[in-house]
Design a protein around this motif. Structure first.
Motif, mmCIF file in Angstrom:
data_model
loop_
_atom_site.group_PDB
_atom_site.id
_atom_site.type_symbol
_atom_site.label_atom_id
_atom_site.label_comp_id
_atom_site.label_asym_id
_atom_site.label_seq_id
_atom_site.Cartn_x
_atom_site.Cartn_y
_atom_site.Cartn_z
ATOM 1 N N ALA A 8 36.845 15.919 68.103
ATOM 2 C CA ALA A 8 36.150 14.847 67.121
ATOM 3 C C ALA A 8 37.125 14.658 65.987
ATOM 4 N N CYS A 9 37.054 13.689 65.336
ATOM 5 C CA CYS A 9 38.107 13.324 64.149
ATOM 6 C C CYS A 9 37.445 13.235 62.923
ATOM 7 N N GLY A 10 37.967 13.726 62.001
ATOM 8 C CA GLY A 10 37.448 13.424 60.561
ATOM 9 C C GLY A 10 37.591 12.057 60.024
ATOM 10 N N SER A 11 37.021 11.677 58.821
ATOM 11 C CA SER A 11 37.323 10.209 58.649
ATOM 12 C C SER A 11 38.214 9.997 57.581
ATOM 13 N N LYS A 12 38.726 11.055 57.134
ATOM 14 C CA LYS A 12 39.525 11.148 55.646
ATOM 15 C C LYS A 12 40.915 11.636 55.901
ATOM 16 N N ASP A 13 41.425 12.174 57.041
ATOM 17 C CA ASP A 13 42.397 12.922 57.026
ATOM 18 C C ASP A 13 43.767 12.128 57.207
ATOM 19 N N SER A 56 40.458 16.591 61.165
ATOM 20 C CA SER A 56 40.547 16.399 62.574
ATOM 21 C C SER A 56 40.361 17.805 63.160
ATOM 22 N N TYR A 57 39.444 17.598 64.571
ATOM 23 C CA TYR A 57 39.369 19.068 64.940
ATOM 24 C C TYR A 57 39.018 19.022 66.540
ATOM 25 N N GLU A 58 38.825 20.186 67.244
ATOM 26 C CA GLU A 58 38.184 20.200 68.351
ATOM 27 C C GLU A 58 37.742 21.705 68.842
#
Length: 251
Positions: A8-13, A56-58
């Motif tokens: 998934a991805c963050g919205s601000k990075d 952003s992460y997994e």
């Protein structure tokens, strides 16, 4: 072991490198595989936290022991989330996020069992997941070298051992025990609380020592608890309101 990743991805990075979290997705309803997809309370909670933090992460399903080892090393994985209780012993090797979930261990037996409390387990055969607080608690009650204390790789195997009459009881976290009883009404199982011997404990996101990630995710956890996002996720998975005031009081 087959590794299953949830990304998934963050919205601000703005496209920064992904943070990799390890988990043991065999812990319904906290984290588990459903038709090839990773899901559960911890998974949705982490998603809310990382979106709030803009990171952003997994998440990769590595298994319990691999998660503990790899997060401590801090190379391939920068964090772990898998209903990991915060303990003084683990703090020697890891950092944690602020607490995000209150839990307690419970005893699971079959109907008709004479077991009524943890004290009754001293001369019984008991299954626990290895390297968990249940393992620590039962080692103290039964003796660390007691051959009747069966340490399994995960709770699924521990529960199967009870089903197959290999043990008299399983000790595991409340969420896992209650979910298993709810999903298996025909197996005639009984969940036993014992707050005298099993105290409340708190889960935190597991981090390597000195992790810079803590400074980013702690404020995000606090924010989603305060703005109601946490309550929404909690009620979806557990059907009741969390005690967020008590949670925010923990350090």
């Amino acid at each position: 072991m087959m590794l299953v990743a949830l990304t998934a991805c963050g919205s601000k990075d703005g496209g920064s490198a992904k943070i990799k979290f390890a988990t043991d997705a065999a812990y319904a309803p906290m984290e588990y595989m459903d038709k090839g997809k990773m899901t559960g309370f911890d998974i949705e909670f982490l998603d809310a936290v990382m979106k709030e933090a803009g990171i952003s992460y997994e998440v990769v399903n590595t298994g319990w022991d691999t998660m503990l080892t790899s997060v401590e090393q801090g190379k391939e994985y920068q964090g772990g989330i898998s209903s990991v209780s915060i303990t003084d012993k683990r703090k020697e090797s890891y950092d944690y996020s602020i607490p995000y979930f209150e839990s307690i261990n419970m005893i699971l037996v079959k109907e008709g069992s004479p077991v009524k409390s943890a004290a009754d387990l001293k001369d019984k055969k008991v299954a626990v997941q290895i390297s968990t607080t249940a393992d620590t608690l039962m080692s103290g009650i039964m003796g660390a070298d007691n051959k009747s204390l069966k340490r399994m790789d995960n709770n699924t195997l521990a529960l199967m051992e009870l089903e197959n009459n290999g043990v008299d009881a399983v000790v595991a976290d409340v969420a896992i025990v209650r979910e298993y009883v709810k999903n298996n009404p025909n197996k005639k199982l009984v969940a036993i609380s014992d707050p005298k011997n099993f105290e409340s404990e708190y889960y935190g996101i597991l981090l390597p020592k000195g992790s810079e990630l803590k400074a980013k995710i702690d404020p995000a956890i606090k924010k989603i608890i305060e703005n109601g996002t946490y309550t929404t996720v909690y009620k979806k998975w557990f059907g009741q309101e969390p005690d967020t005031k008590k949670l925010l009081e923990q350090k």
